[in-house]
Each structure stands twice: as C-alpha cells, then as structure tokens.
Design a protein around this motif. Sequence first.
Motif, PDB file in Angstrom:
ATOM      1  N   ARG A  11      15.762  -2.746 -22.528  1.00  0.00           N
ATOM      2  CA  ARG A  11      15.551  -1.764 -21.851  1.00  0.00           C
ATOM      3  C   ARG A  11      14.423  -0.926 -22.182  1.00  0.00           C
ATOM      4  NH1 ARG A  11      21.188  -2.010 -22.212  1.00  0.00           N
ATOM      5  NH2 ARG A  11      21.101  -0.078 -23.703  1.00  0.00           N
ATOM      6  N   GLN A  12      14.309  -1.070 -23.555  1.00  0.00           N
ATOM      7  CA  GLN A  12      13.129   0.158 -24.248  1.00  0.00           C
ATOM      8  C   GLN A  12      11.707  -0.730 -24.006  1.00  0.00           C
ATOM      9  OE1 GLN A  12      13.594   2.995 -25.603  1.00  0.00           O
ATOM     10  NE2 GLN A  12      15.430   2.855 -24.523  1.00  0.00           N
ATOM     11  N   GLY A  13      11.728  -1.834 -23.683  1.00  0.00           N
ATOM     12  CA  GLY A  13      10.442  -2.646 -23.366  1.00  0.00           C
ATOM     13  C   GLY A  13      10.134  -3.402 -24.644  1.00  0.00           C
ATOM     14  N   TYR A  14      10.596  -3.690 -25.706  1.00  0.00           N
ATOM     15  CA  TYR A  14      10.432  -4.136 -26.810  1.00  0.00           C
ATOM     16  C   TYR A  14      10.231  -5.634 -26.533  1.00  0.00           C
ATOM     17  CZ  TYR A  14      11.589   0.368 -29.076  1.00  0.00           C
ATOM     18  OH  TYR A  14      11.605   1.643 -29.250  1.00  0.00           O
ATOM     19  N   TRP A  15      11.563  -5.963 -25.847  1.00  0.00           N
ATOM     20  CA  TRP A  15      11.381  -7.448 -25.569  1.00  0.00           C
ATOM     21  C   TRP A  15      11.075  -7.697 -23.971  1.00  0.00           C
ATOM     22  CZ3 TRP A  15      16.783  -9.453 -27.918  1.00  0.00           C
ATOM     23  CH2 TRP A  15      16.633  -9.447 -29.447  1.00  0.00           C
ATOM     24  N   GLU A  16       9.944  -8.554 -23.742  1.00  0.00           N
ATOM     25  CA  GLU A  16       9.658  -8.633 -22.239  1.00  0.00           C
ATOM     26  C   GLU A  16      10.236 -10.052 -21.761  1.00  0.00           C
ATOM     27  OE1 GLU A  16       5.360  -7.438 -21.997  1.00  0.00           O
ATOM     28  OE2 GLU A  16       5.580  -7.837 -24.228  1.00  0.00           O
ATOM     29  N   ASP A  17      11.025 -10.527 -22.604  1.00  0.00           N
ATOM     30  CA  ASP A  17      11.419 -12.073 -21.872  1.00  0.00           C
ATOM     31  C   ASP A  17      10.394 -13.183 -21.215  1.00  0.00           C
ATOM     32  OD1 ASP A  17      14.403 -11.652 -22.628  1.00  0.00           O
ATOM     33  OD2 ASP A  17      14.515 -10.373 -20.953  1.00  0.00           O
ATOM     34  N   LEU A  18       9.365 -13.096 -22.222  1.00  0.00           N
ATOM     35  CA  LEU A  18       8.333 -13.735 -21.798  1.00  0.00           C
ATOM     36  C   LEU A  18       8.030 -14.720 -23.070  1.00  0.00           C
ATOM     37  CD1 LEU A  18       5.590 -11.564 -19.991  1.00  0.00           C
ATOM     38  CD2 LEU A  18       6.957 -13.345 -19.050  1.00  0.00           C
ATOM     39  N   PRO A  19       7.811 -16.177 -22.607  1.00  0.00           N
ATOM     40  CA  PRO A  19       7.368 -17.015 -23.802  1.00  0.00           C
ATOM     41  C   PRO A  19       6.015 -16.517 -24.463  1.00  0.00           C
ATOM     42  CG  PRO A  19       7.093 -18.070 -21.676  1.00  0.00           C
ATOM     43  CD  PRO A  19       7.913 -16.788 -21.497  1.00  0.00           C
ATOM     44  N   VAL A  51       5.834  -0.254 -38.518  1.00  0.00           N
ATOM     45  CA  VAL A  51       4.622  -0.220 -37.319  1.00  0.00           C
ATOM     46  C   VAL A  51       5.551   0.052 -35.968  1.00  0.00           C
ATOM     47  CG1 VAL A  51       3.186  -2.017 -38.197  1.00  0.00           C
ATOM     48  CG2 VAL A  51       5.087  -2.764 -36.791  1.00  0.00           C
ATOM     49  N   SER A  52       6.672   0.037 -35.904  1.00  0.00           N
ATOM     50  CA  SER A  52       7.679   0.386 -34.669  1.00  0.00           C
ATOM     51  C   SER A  52       8.488   1.422 -35.032  1.00  0.00           C
ATOM     52  CB  SER A  52       8.371  -0.772 -34.328  1.00  0.00           C
ATOM     53  OG  SER A  52       9.252  -0.478 -33.340  1.00  0.00           O
ATOM     54  N   GLU A  53       8.393   2.450 -33.896  1.00  0.00           N
ATOM     55  CA  GLU A  53       9.316   3.486 -34.028  1.00  0.00           C
ATOM     56  C   GLU A  53      10.883   2.914 -34.016  1.00  0.00           C
ATOM     57  OE1 GLU A  53       8.916   2.635 -29.455  1.00  0.00           O
ATOM     58  OE2 GLU A  53       7.692   2.981 -31.322  1.00  0.00           O
ATOM     59  N   ALA A  54      10.957   1.857 -33.739  1.00  0.00           N
ATOM     60  CA  ALA A  54      12.523   1.198 -33.636  1.00  0.00           C
ATOM     61  C   ALA A  54      13.028   0.465 -34.938  1.00  0.00           C
ATOM     62  CB  ALA A  54      12.408  -0.051 -32.546  1.00  0.00           C
ATOM     63  N   ASP A  55      12.052   0.474 -36.038  1.00  0.00           N
ATOM     64  CA  ASP A  55      12.359   0.019 -37.116  1.00  0.00           C
ATOM     65  C   ASP A  55      13.174   1.016 -37.897  1.00  0.00           C
ATOM     66  OD1 ASP A  55      10.590  -2.578 -37.375  1.00  0.00           O
ATOM     67  OD2 ASP A  55       9.097  -1.392 -37.595  1.00  0.00           O
ATOM     68  N   GLU A  56      14.318   0.251 -38.295  1.00  0.00           N
ATOM     69  CA  GLU A  56      15.270   1.153 -39.095  1.00  0.00           C
ATOM     70  C   GLU A  56      14.998   0.813 -40.870  1.00  0.00           C
ATOM     71  OE1 GLU A  56      19.215   1.897 -37.380  1.00  0.00           O
ATOM     72  OE2 GLU A  56      18.599   0.157 -36.258  1.00  0.00           O
ATOM     73  N   VAL A  57      15.043   1.838 -41.576  1.00  0.00           N
ATOM     74  CA  VAL A  57      14.758   1.520 -42.872  1.00  0.00           C
ATOM     75  C   VAL A  57      15.839   2.469 -43.909  1.00  0.00           C
ATOM     76  CG1 VAL A  57      13.085   1.672 -44.794  1.00  0.00           C
ATOM     77  CG2 VAL A  57      12.467   0.709 -42.677  1.00  0.00           C
ATOM     78  N   TYR A 117      12.324  -6.973 -34.431  1.00  0.00           N
ATOM     79  CA  TYR A 117      11.614  -8.204 -34.817  1.00  0.00           C
ATOM     80  C   TYR A 117      12.092  -8.477 -36.086  1.00  0.00           C
ATOM     81  CZ  TYR A 117       8.431  -4.876 -37.255  1.00  0.00           C
ATOM     82  OH  TYR A 117       7.862  -3.783 -37.992  1.00  0.00           O
ATOM     83  N   THR A 118      13.289  -8.081 -36.684  1.00  0.00           N
ATOM     84  CA  THR A 118      13.973  -8.522 -37.752  1.00  0.00           C
ATOM     85  C   THR A 118      15.059  -9.365 -37.523  1.00  0.00           C
ATOM     86  OG1 THR A 118      13.068  -6.450 -39.166  1.00  0.00           O
ATOM     87  CG2 THR A 118      14.874  -7.696 -39.973  1.00  0.00           C
ATOM     88  N   PRO A 119      14.821 -10.626 -37.732  1.00  0.00           N
ATOM     89  CA  PRO A 119      16.039 -11.459 -37.393  1.00  0.00           C
ATOM     90  C   PRO A 119      17.486 -11.256 -38.044  1.00  0.00           C
ATOM     91  CG  PRO A 119      14.104 -12.690 -37.702  1.00  0.00           C
ATOM     92  CD  PRO A 119      13.787 -11.401 -38.177  1.00  0.00           C
ATOM     93  N   ARG A 120      18.511 -11.722 -37.724  1.00  0.00           N
ATOM     94  CA  ARG A 120      19.769 -11.627 -37.959  1.00  0.00           C
ATOM     95  C   ARG A 120      20.380 -12.405 -39.142  1.00  0.00           C
ATOM     96  NH1 ARG A 120      20.782  -6.369 -36.049  1.00  0.00           N
ATOM     97  NH2 ARG A 120      23.056  -6.551 -35.821  1.00  0.00           N
ATOM     98  N   GLY A 121      19.502 -13.396 -39.514  1.00  0.00           N
ATOM     99  CA  GLY A 121      20.022 -14.436 -40.532  1.00  0.00           C
ATOM    100  C   GLY A 121      19.028 -15.530 -40.776  1.00  0.00           C
ATOM    101  N   TYR A 122      19.144 -16.241 -41.570  1.00  0.00           N
ATOM    102  CA  TYR A 122      18.185 -17.386 -41.818  1.00  0.00           C
ATOM    103  C   TYR A 122      18.815 -18.550 -41.109  1.00  0.00           C
ATOM    104  CZ  TYR A 122      16.095 -15.215 -45.962  1.00  0.00           C
ATOM    105  OH  TYR A 122      15.391 -14.227 -46.802  1.00  0.00           O
TER     106      TYR A 122
END
Length: 558
Positions: free
Chosen positions: A22-30, A374-380, A404-409
């Motif tokens: 909804r925020q436009g971070y993910w565009e569902d495009l390859p 680099v992103s306002e959506a990054d939480e630190v 863009y930070t995965p949830r696990g290896y």
Amino acid sequence: MTNHSKDGITAWPEDLAGYYRRQGYWEDLPIGAHVNATADRVPDRIALVDGADGTRLTYAELVNRADAAAERLLENGFQRDDRVLFALPNGWQFVVVTLACLRAGIIPIMALPAHRRFELAFLSNLAEARGLFVADTLKGFDYQDLADELRDEVPSIEYVYVSGSPRNGNLSLEALLAPGSEPVRARTRLDSMAPAGEDPALFLLSGGTTGVPKLIVRTHNDYAYNVKACSEIAEISGNTVTLVSMPVSHNFPLACPGVLGTLFLGARTVILPSANPKKAFPMIKAEGVTDAAVVPAVAQTWIEFQLEHGTDELATLRTLQVGGSRMPDELAQRVEPVLGCRLQQVFGMAEGLINMTRLNDNDEVINKTQGRPVSEADEVRIVDPLGADLPNGTPGSILTRGPYTPRGYYSAPEANARAFTDGWYASGDVVERRLDGNLIVQGRDKDMINRGGEKISAEEIESLIYQIPGLTMVAAVAMPDQVLGEKVCLYAQTAHGHTLTLDQVREHLHRTGVAAFKIPERIEIVDSIPTTKVGKIDKKALREDIATRIRSEQETQS
C-alpha cells in the motif's frame, strides 16, 4: 530434477507485506520487468561496457541476450525456482546471465570467485543447485577441475557452464548468452511466466568471516525496492556512468545502487575485474565515469596513486561510494581534496538495511559518520546486551527491520534463532546513533576488545592511528592476556621507506588525548595484512596469528 519447496524461506507477515504494498515500497513486479521497461525507453543507449574485453552492449542487445539465454536454460531442462551457483569474475557475462536467471525465475547463488571447494560444495548442497556457472581459469586457478569435483560431490548438480573453453562435457557460457533471433517471441513467452514479486530472486551470501556463509533470500519485491531507495540517495540518473570494480556478486556493487541501479535508470555500467588504479583510472577517463564504489583499502590505494602521479583521469568522477567496512576519518577527509569527488559513506548489510551519507551533507557528517537509512520505512534500534534500547550517543548493537530486510536466512534455523527476533535482524555491528540520526560504526561486537572490562572499539583506534604518516594499512585486534583477558595489538603495514614503532604509536595516541587503556600494548609490522574474499581486513586471521605468536613465546620462555 529437484522440486523445491519454500520451507526454508521465512516470509514477511501478511499484514506487513500488505502495508509495504500500500505504501508503494513493493510493486509486485519481477526485477526483469524494471530492466525491460528501461530497454523499451532507451533501446539504443549503451547499457554495459566490459573494460577487460571491450564488449559494449546497448539496452536492446542486453535484454535480447538475457531473454535468449533464459529461453535456452528453460529448453535445457531448468525450471522456475531451480538454483544455480555463480563463481564468475566481473564481466559482461556475469551481468547477462544474472538477468537471464531473473527473467526465467531461476535463482542465482551469488558466490565469489575466491570461494573454493569447501564453501561451494556446502552452498550447492544446501540450496540443491542444479547448475554451476564458472570461469575456465582465473589467476592460475582451474575452475573446471573444481566444477568436476563439485559435480561428483553434489548430487543435484547436472549442468556446468564455463566462460572460456569448456571441456569434459561442460557447456559454453558464451554460447548460452549469444543473441537471440526472435526477441519478441522470447519476450512474450517470458513475460507470461514471469516470477511474482514475492518470489525469491537470488541468494546473497552472509558477510561473516567465521564458518561457511549463510544464504540470504532476496525477493523481487524487496530487492527492487533496495535498488530504488539506494539510487535515490546516491542521486543517480540516466546520465550516470558507474564503474563497478568490486566483485559484482557482492550486494554493494550489485544493488546499492550498483549494476541494477544503473540498469533501472537507463545509465551505463562499466565493469572491470580489478580496482587497480593503473587500470581503473584510464577507464574512468575513457568512459566519463561519474560514480564508483570501493572498499576503504581501495580508496586508500586510489588516494596514494593520485598523490604520486597527479593524473587528470578523474575529472568526470562525481561520487566515490565507500563501504564494506568503516572508513577511517583521516582517510575520509582526503577523498575530496585528492580525488576531486564527493565521498558517500555506505554502511549496510546483504541482509537488508543500507545507510548512506547524503551528497549535500556537510563535511563533518560525510567524513565522520556512516550515514543514515536510505528509506523512511527502515526501523533501527540500538540496544544493550540485554536488548534494552539505548539513548542517542551511546554505542550498542544495531537491530533493524524494514521492507528490504529479510526475515531469516535460508534453511538455517539455528542462525535465525540467533540473528532474528520478532522480525528484528541483529547484524552484530556496534554503532552509535547521533542526535541528527547519522550512525557511527564502532566495529562489530566480536571486534570489540574487552580489556579488563573496558570495551575498546578497534576501529576507533585504527582511525586515530591512520593519522600517522607512512601507513598503508592498520588493524587493531584483541590479543590474549592472562590478567586482563585481552589487550590491544596493532598490526601495521607501512609504505616504502617508512617505519613505525610502538613508542611512536603510544606518543601519538597520548597527544590525541585518548584514554590510556585504549593504547596498543604490542605492535606487529607485517608485509601485508590479510583480507577476506570481499576485501575486508581479516580480523579473525589476525587474532589467531597473535594468539599463536604469544603461545610460541611462552613455550620458548618455559
């Protein structure tokens, strides 16, 4: 043929994934769709220049070769979600085969040319790789012999593609990447079966220096956003010419913004297998390079070369990104005066979070911090050993999560239990957050020296010692001590004609006003300081070396 499941992949929670969309971070495009859109817009613009063999590809030629190769891989029996392992040097072949795999939904495992049988066999078995993409020979090493060993050892491997002269039934990578005769048909077919945004795009490798690497799953959605967010902060455009001389299988030169950033925007990538200034500087001049990305050790060689030769070959260079490890403040301050370009410090991880200084930041921020997300959506979060949040100005361990930070290896439950908690990723980096939001990297938790309970940042000491003239590389590491547990040992590599003594180091640090407990208590002058496969100083090797030296001395005395 292997039927893969997604059991080893940790997905984002559905509510969070919906928010990112909804925020436009993910565009569902390859990822391939972003590159193809650029090729449709600027088909005749040069996309890729191979500085080693002179190959030049326009955007139309690039996507034609990538689509043709994707078709050939599928015709040869590969299927969507199959995994293939790369051990390729920088070159046009690496870029084209990467795009081909992304188009076909085949997942590249981004190993490094420096990896050998131990690492590659582990990664291939873990990911059940069906194919290997390797060089023929490189720097005297025969990768085809290695590939033959891996094919015998790893049951899932069926195909070996070789860049160069294949033998023993191996296949030609260059033939795979040849132009296609029916680009429209290939484009149509591949578009119809393109991977989804949430599908895995590629596996990056964790950057740890201990044990075998872990596989980091990057999806088309999160990696495309990674590319776009970094591109915006790096201020690249269609007029950018980017030099890529770090191993492109590493996250930094691949997507921060790197090769993919330039391809998304219609810019030009110039790729070289080496960052040696004797090769890089003439290429910068010849191609009008505006942006480059290097590690601190390379930045230092560029500065020294320019000081010695005073070339006019860097006139077009606008930005030098430096990342991979913390850049000493003293070295950072020399970039703009000597190289004539703006420094952009980059601190990040293949597991996600990327921080950058901004090009319009003041000199103090650029030279003395490693930037901000680099992103306002990054939480630190910056936390103490018990996980409690620390105030600004207090060093602690960094935790992060975001789009863009995965949830696990991949298939690593024990590592995931250590590194991921409620979506927060703990990288092991120790940082300080300033009031302005910029981060100062103090090192890694394992790189902190504990001298009788006093914590010492190795990188802080290194930054101060780099102020002494005549040093090409230094590294502060923990050495064992029976009383205090650990003390500081300094390894130093000096320039020709220069020497360094422990008394000089002590005198210099006393003059700076640093706390006495931080001053090194031993120095080792060495011909060269070891580095890891991605060019970082190998602190693990140095800690082992000094421990061995001390044991030997104790045995001699007893």
